[in-house]
Design an enzyme around this catalytic site. Structure first.
Site, mmCIF file in Angstrom:
data_model
loop_
_atom_site.group_PDB
_atom_site.id
_atom_site.type_symbol
_atom_site.label_atom_id
_atom_site.label_comp_id
_atom_site.label_asym_id
_atom_site.label_seq_id
_atom_site.Cartn_x
_atom_site.Cartn_y
_atom_site.Cartn_z
ATOM 1 N N LYS A 179 0.743 -1.167 0.197
ATOM 2 C CA LYS A 179 -0.088 -0.172 0.013
ATOM 3 C C LYS A 179 1.118 1.353 0.078
ATOM 4 O O LYS A 179 1.782 1.260 0.923
ATOM 5 C CB LYS A 179 -0.948 -0.097 1.388
ATOM 6 C CG LYS A 179 -1.946 -1.114 1.341
ATOM 7 C CD LYS A 179 -3.019 -0.930 -0.156
ATOM 8 C CE LYS A 179 -4.152 -2.088 0.159
ATOM 9 N NZ LYS A 179 -5.428 -1.772 -0.625
ATOM 10 N N ASP A 188 -0.590 -0.542 -4.518
ATOM 11 C CA ASP A 188 -1.804 0.025 -4.487
ATOM 12 C C ASP A 188 -1.909 1.434 -4.029
ATOM 13 O O ASP A 188 -1.528 1.469 -2.897
ATOM 14 C CB ASP A 188 -2.583 -1.008 -3.883
ATOM 15 C CG ASP A 188 -4.232 -0.672 -3.830
ATOM 16 O OD1 ASP A 188 -4.560 0.168 -4.843
ATOM 17 O OD2 ASP A 188 -4.867 -1.427 -3.434
ATOM 18 N N GLU A 239 -2.115 -0.606 -8.845
ATOM 19 C CA GLU A 239 -3.525 -0.767 -8.924
ATOM 20 C C GLU A 239 -3.993 0.845 -8.646
ATOM 21 O O GLU A 239 -3.394 1.392 -7.610
ATOM 22 C CB GLU A 239 -4.120 -1.329 -7.666
ATOM 23 C CG GLU A 239 -4.131 -3.210 -7.928
ATOM 24 C CD GLU A 239 -4.990 -3.699 -6.711
ATOM 25 O OE1 GLU A 239 -6.099 -3.128 -6.492
ATOM 26 O OE2 GLU A 239 -4.204 -4.256 -5.981
ATOM 27 N N ASP A 289 -9.105 -0.603 -10.503
ATOM 28 C CA ASP A 289 -10.039 -1.278 -9.247
ATOM 29 C C ASP A 289 -11.198 -0.427 -9.149
ATOM 30 O O ASP A 289 -12.010 -0.846 -9.324
ATOM 31 C CB ASP A 289 -8.828 -1.293 -8.032
ATOM 32 C CG ASP A 289 -9.641 -2.028 -6.831
ATOM 33 O OD1 ASP A 289 -10.665 -2.304 -7.266
ATOM 34 O OD2 ASP A 289 -8.766 -2.095 -5.831
ATOM 35 N N LYS A 307 -13.882 -7.544 -7.810
ATOM 36 C CA LYS A 307 -14.069 -7.617 -6.517
ATOM 37 C C LYS A 307 -15.539 -7.630 -6.330
ATOM 38 O O LYS A 307 -16.528 -7.146 -6.692
ATOM 39 C CB LYS A 307 -13.790 -6.487 -5.581
ATOM 40 C CG LYS A 307 -12.274 -6.497 -5.363
ATOM 41 C CD LYS A 307 -11.942 -5.128 -4.483
ATOM 42 C CE LYS A 307 -10.508 -5.220 -4.496
ATOM 43 N NZ LYS A 307 -9.914 -3.774 -3.648
#
Length: 363
Positions: free
Chosen positions: A162, A190, A218, A243, A267
């Site tokens: 992250k 991400d 991402e 995403d 997702k």
């Protein structure tokens, strides 16, 4: 198999360490559980995490959508009338994708039980095992290096890092992670929508010029900014995955036609469940765009449903289903087996879940 009752509950599962992204910090999984009961005694299980910063779905919104709209729509219906039932769930209320996803996966669970077949075989049956990455939360570089060493010692070959909090530190964070991981581990990052398009290009190219060898990034820019995502995709040395930009098949097709990304992240909480996630996977397959199956911060019920989809389709080439291994305990009986990075899908009918410990029922 007639639906007779839908019971709602809550589970609380502590995390091993706090989960930190550019959007939020979380210390425990606090999710809504859906149990769909039938006249045959079969029960289908679903789960919905309140992820307001991404889907807009709070705990209250999820419960309201379920009680006031979705449950009233499905009680009394026959599970054998499967596709019409799934369509009713999607049409009975606008948005509220997390609530829809919980009911959708519970219906797939029941349909698999009805015909005595695991869901992943119903959907394609490509494989029985998959390998997930593990998330390294955004912190100072030294703490991220320590978390990386821990992940490598636990056997993980792919790290999802992250970034996006204090962007000026992001290159230093990645250097610390790469040094701790060594040259042979895969690192994907991400940004959770944290960067502007120009900042993303500058940072990503700086990372690659520094020899950090990033697999992909991402959602570097805001989810609604398709043009910004395209700008980054066309100029970055690092492949770009959409995403938060991808909630629907329409989103996926628009991004593909624009050339706005290299990869798609599916997702269930964004799509409203397996029914729509399958459509995105099929669209991606037509255009040869590889997909990742990801999750929010979820416990094993809903991640287990995502595992079945990931095991069903070869177009899913990346796996980010580490929610259960980030938890300090597992209250779910049955379902897929999570052995650190290796996930093995259950061959039991439906989604293979036999019960959930520690539910606080809300009815």
């Amino acid at each position: 198999m007639i639906i007779t009752e839908v019971r709602l509950g809550r589970i609380s599962v502590p995390l091993r360490v706090p989960f930190k992204t550019a959007l939020r910090t979380v210390n425990s999984v606090e999710d809504i559980i859906v149990e769909i009961h039938t006249d045959t005694g079969h029960v289908g299980y679903g789960e919905a995490p309140p992820t307001g910063a991404i889907t807009g779905d709070t705990t209250g919104a999820i419960l309201g959508a379920l009680r006031d709209h979705i449950i009233k729509t499905i009680v009394g219906k026959d599970v054998e009338e499967f596709e019409p039932l799934l369509q009713l769930v999607q049409k009975c209320i606008v948005g509220n994708t997390s609530a829809k996803a919980a009911v959708d996966m519970a219906l797939y669970d029941l349909y698999g039980q009805l015909y005595k077949i695991p869901v992943y075989k119903m959907l394609g049956g490509a494989r029985k095992q998959i390998t997930t990455d593990i998330t390294i939360s955004v912190n100072d570089p030294e703490e991220m290096a320590r978390d990386t060493i821990n992940a490598v010692q636990r056997g993980y070959d792919t790290l999802k890092v992250k970034v996006g909090v204090s962007p000026e530190l992001d290159v230093a964070r990645l250097k610390a992670v790469r040094q701790a991981a060594g040259p042979d581990k895969k690192i994907r990052i991400d940004a959770n929508q944290a960067w502007s398009p120009k900042m993303a290009v500058r940072l990503l190219n700086q990372m690659q010029d520094s020899g950090l060898d990033i697999e992909f990034v991402e959602q570097p820019v805001a989810g609604h900014d398709f043009e910004g995502l395209k700008y980054v995709t066309q100029r970055s040395y690092v492949p770009v995955m959409a995403d938060e930009s991808v909630f629907s098949t329409k989103d996926a097709l628009e991004l593909i036609h624009m050339g706005a990304c290299d990869l798609l992240n599916i997702k269930l909480m964004k799509t409203g469940g397996l029914y729509n996630a399958l459509k995105i996977a099929s669209a991606a397959e037509v255009y040869g765009v590889e997909c990742m199956l990801g999750c929010m911060l979820e416990a094993k019920v809903s991640v287990n449903a995502a595992v079945h989809l990931a095991c069903a389709k070869n177009i899913v080439t990346k796996i980010d289903l580490d929610g259960p291994v980030l938890c300090s305990e597992d209250p779910v009986l049955g379902g897929s087996v999570f052995q650190e990075q290796l996930i093995t899908v259950s061959n039991d009918p439906g989604l293979g879940i036999h019960g959930i410990e520690g539910i606080t029922y809300l009815d």
